[in-house]
Design a protein around this motif. Structure first.
Motif, PDB file in Angstrom:
ATOM      1  N   SER A 192      37.645  41.340  43.512  1.00 40.36           N
ATOM      2  CA  SER A 192      38.710  42.084  42.833  1.00 40.36           C
ATOM      3  C   SER A 192      40.074  41.539  43.246  1.00 40.36           C
ATOM      4  O   SER A 192      41.001  41.457  42.418  1.00 40.36           O
ATOM      5  N   ASN A 193      40.203  41.161  44.508  1.00 39.48           N
ATOM      6  CA  ASN A 193      41.454  40.565  44.983  1.00 39.48           C
ATOM      7  C   ASN A 193      41.796  39.326  44.147  1.00 39.48           C
ATOM      8  O   ASN A 193      42.923  39.164  43.684  1.00 39.48           O
ATOM      9  N   LEU A 194      40.808  38.473  43.911  1.00 39.55           N
ATOM     10  CA  LEU A 194      41.030  37.256  43.122  1.00 39.55           C
ATOM     11  C   LEU A 194      41.461  37.604  41.702  1.00 39.55           C
ATOM     12  O   LEU A 194      42.419  37.031  41.171  1.00 39.55           O
ATOM     13  N   VAL A 195      40.763  38.567  41.086  1.00 33.26           N
ATOM     14  CA  VAL A 195      41.104  38.892  39.697  1.00 33.26           C
ATOM     15  C   VAL A 195      42.527  39.462  39.624  1.00 33.26           C
ATOM     16  O   VAL A 195      43.281  39.172  38.696  1.00 33.26           O
ATOM     17  N   LYS A 196      42.916  40.216  40.640  1.00 35.22           N
ATOM     18  CA  LYS A 196      44.297  40.738  40.660  1.00 35.22           C
ATOM     19  C   LYS A 196      45.304  39.587  40.720  1.00 35.22           C
ATOM     20  O   LYS A 196      46.314  39.595  40.024  1.00 35.22           O
ATOM     21  N   VAL A 197      45.012  38.599  41.569  1.00 44.36           N
ATOM     22  CA  VAL A 197      45.916  37.437  41.671  1.00 44.36           C
ATOM     23  C   VAL A 197      46.003  36.721  40.313  1.00 44.36           C
ATOM     24  O   VAL A 197      47.085  36.406  39.826  1.00 44.36           O
ATOM     25  N   MET A 198      44.823  36.509  39.707  1.00 46.44           N
ATOM     26  CA  MET A 198      44.803  35.816  38.410  1.00 46.44           C
ATOM     27  C   MET A 198      45.627  36.572  37.367  1.00 46.44           C
ATOM     28  O   MET A 198      46.443  35.996  36.645  1.00 46.44           O
ATOM     29  N   LEU A 199      45.403  37.890  37.289  1.00 50.05           N
ATOM     30  CA  LEU A 199      46.076  38.678  36.244  1.00 50.05           C
ATOM     31  C   LEU A 199      47.582  38.749  36.487  1.00 50.05           C
ATOM     32  O   LEU A 199      48.376  38.716  35.551  1.00 50.05           O
ATOM     33  N   TRP A 200      47.962  38.841  37.755  1.00 48.67           N
ATOM     34  CA  TRP A 200      49.394  38.862  38.081  1.00 48.67           C
ATOM     35  C   TRP A 200      50.055  37.582  37.553  1.00 48.67           C
ATOM     36  O   TRP A 200      51.129  37.626  36.965  1.00 48.67           O
ATOM     37  N   SER A 201      49.365  36.466  37.756  1.00 50.24           N
ATOM     38  CA  SER A 201      49.994  35.181  37.425  1.00 50.24           C
ATOM     39  C   SER A 201      50.188  34.978  35.921  1.00 50.24           C
ATOM     40  O   SER A 201      50.994  34.157  35.505  1.00 50.24           O
ATOM     41  N   ILE A 202      49.452  35.721  35.095  1.00 48.08           N
ATOM     42  CA  ILE A 202      49.649  35.559  33.645  1.00 48.08           C
ATOM     43  C   ILE A 202      50.214  36.819  33.001  1.00 48.08           C
ATOM     44  O   ILE A 202      50.341  36.887  31.780  1.00 48.08           O
TER      45      ILE A 202
END
Ligand SMILES: Nc1ncnc2c1ncn2[C@@H]1O[C@H](COP(=O)(O)OP(=O)(O)OP(=O)(O)O)[C@@H](O)[C@H]1O
Ligand SMILES: [Mg+2]
Length: 511
Positions: free
Chosen positions: A169-179
């Motif tokens: 979930s941490n990774l998906v949060k980082v990904m979504l933040w970046s786009i």
């Protein structure tokens, strides 16, 4: 040049390197070796001991040391006679003409060094950057950012497999933040743990552009956000397929209720209406199911009520339309489903995804798909809807056909082996975090874009936030370190260093 070792023997898939004494080569390290027309980047897959001394001599030396007859053993020249051998294989070959798949061997006896940012300069930033983390060599993190192109990867699905607590979930949060601030991507997050928006801690709401790019829906929405309430009339019988388990008699019962009462089919089931062709008993079971899954029942006041207030027969008529519209405008919509029964979460998602899919199908038919944003659905515990034993549902439809219509999944999964192979192979980007379960690693590796058979042990030993990115859109499986979301947010919001200003990974042309 900081020499780590020297090539001494081997073959293409197993180049043997003697480690220089005083240096330390780790499992998963990226090493660089020069060759005639450029250099190659190799990855270390195994380590073993090497020695010039015979086994019996080594046993004797150990015995002398252990039994207190140590004395001066320096005449054995330990750094010359005993060493570590690293087994490596080339990942990519870089020449002045570009990058190529490795086909030959590095020059015999050439020295190897640890990869540095300089060696990765061929990695260029994609046009639509989606951030994943930094290049990692073993457990060392390099200051080289890894991006993939969101427009390329999102319609082709992303799988995030790992055992619990490894940082999915941490990774998906980082990904979504970046786009988040890019309006070419509409992202729907079905959030059963209410962890993406950041109601009680940091989350996507803290993004500087969240005002215009982020919507939050929750059955008990904080001020300024949206109430998640869906009108029962927006639910169609086919939304239940592959999500709610129904016997044939129950499916037939639902069909008859829908034919007769049309959009008021659920209300009439819940009220226990009599209908020709449907046994009373069947209606009673359906009544119970809607009570359990949706929390919908008839109150003492004879009105319909919903325990978690997510469904209503009076409110929520525009919810699905509003969310679909936001997605088509390229916004991120986080739906807090933490108070809902699993089936209710998947059903609400199903209604929205169906609507998005229809829009995109229509757009494709009329030649307007190009103007539509890519819509991607984040689904936690994806085997719930993609599992082998599940019937077909709108999520599996997206997994199979979505890319033609610019609709994709970001599927988070602990148990990848439950997802059919055909679906897994369709998921063209896999961000593989640590996994100690051999059956899971097998399912992941067998469906990966690159041959990861040699990475088996490495995947088993990945630490928190360490991952391997295997994608049709990367030329080799890139080891990365994902930042802790909170650290990433700090870095981004304090305007320190923007990851997109740096050398970064993208698809590179390769023969
Ligand atoms: N990249 C990272 N760097 C450092 N710590 C991390 C990283 N990713 C996650 N963590 C830590 O691990 C915890 C669990 O992470 P996360 O919730 O993302 O795991 P998960 O795989 O989604 O777990 P679950 O299977 O329970 O959903 C986080 O709260 C955080 O403290
Ligand atoms: Mg999680």
């Amino acid at each position: 040049m900081d020499v780590k070792g020297q090539v001494i023997a081997g073959k293409v898939a197993k180049i043997l390197i003697r480690q220089k004494s005083g240096e330390r080569i780790e499992l998963g390290d990226l090493l660089v070796v020069d060759d005639e027309d450029g250099y190659s980047i190799m990855k270390v897959y195994d380590l073993s001991y090497g020695s010039q001394l015979q086994k019996s001599v080594r046993e004797m030396i150990a015995g002398m040391e252990l039994e207190g007859h140590g004395g001066d053993l320096s005449f054995f020249e330990p750094e010359l006679r005993n060493y570590i051998i690293a087994e490596a294989a080339s990942l990519i070959h870089i020449t002045s003409d570009g990058t190529k798949k490795p086909k030959g061997l590095p020059t015999f006896f050439s020295s190897v060094q640890l990869v540095s940012g300089e060696h990765l300069k061929f990695l260029i930033k994609p046009k639509n950057p989606l951030y994943l983390g930094k290049v990692r060599s073993g457990s060392k993190v390099l200051d080289v950012d890894v991006f993939l192109d969101a427009t390329e990867i999102l319609p082709h699905h992303v799988l995030v497999p790992a055992i619990t607590g490894r940082g999915k979930s941490n990774l998906v949060k980082v990904m979504l933040w970046s786009i988040l601030d890019q309006d070419r991507y509409g992202i729907l997050v079905l959030d059963p743990h209410d962890e993406y928006y950041g109601r009680h801690k940091q989350g996507l709401k803290d993004h500087p552009k969240s005002d215009h790019h982020l919507l939050y829906y929750s059955p008990n929405a904080p001020t300024g956000t949206n109430t998640l309430v869906v009108h029962l009339e927006t639910l169609l019988p086919r939304d239940l397929s592959g999500i709610v388990e129904l016997s044939e008699a129950q499916q037939e019962g639902i069909r008859l209720f829908y034919n007769h009462f049309e959009e008021k089919w659920i209300e009439n089931i819940v009220r226990g209406a009599e209908l020709r062709g449907v046994q009373e008993q069947t209606t009673a079971v359906l009544q119970r199911k809607f009570d359990t899954f949706l929390g919908v029942y008839v109150g003492n006041d004879d009105n319909l009520h919903c325990r978690n207030r997510a469904f209503s027969n009076t409110a929520g008529m525009t919810t699905v339309r509003d969310i679909t519209k936001a997605l088509e405008e390229g916004q991120t919509v986080v739906m807090d489903t933490s108070m809902l029964h699993e089936e209710a979460e998947l059903l609400i998602g199903s209604i929205i995804v169906r609507a998005v899919f229809q829009n995109h199908e229509r757009a494709k038919a009329s030649g307007e798909l190009g103007q539509m944003p890519v819509v991607s659905i984040v689904i936690e515990e994806a085997p719930r809807v993609l599992g082998e034993t599940r019937g077909s549902n709108v999520y599996s439809k997206v997994a199979r056909e979505g890319r033609k219509f610019k609709v994709g999944l970001i599927a988070v999964s602990q148990l990848t082996s439950l997802i059919p192979r055909t679906v897994l192979t369709n998921m063209n980007t896999k961000i593989i975090l640590g996994n100690e379960m051999a059956t899971e690693r097998k399912a992941i590796m067998e469906s990966a874009a690159q041959d990861l058979s040699m990475d088996n042990r490495i995947i088993a030993s990945l630490d928190m936030g360490e991952a391997l990115v295997s994608s049709n859109f990367t030329k080799f499986a890139i080891p990365i370190q994902i930042p802790l979301f909170e650290d990433y947010v700090k870095e981004q919001t304090q305007g320190k260093k923007s990851p997109d200003a740096k050398t970064s990974f993208a698809g590179v042309d390769m023969e």
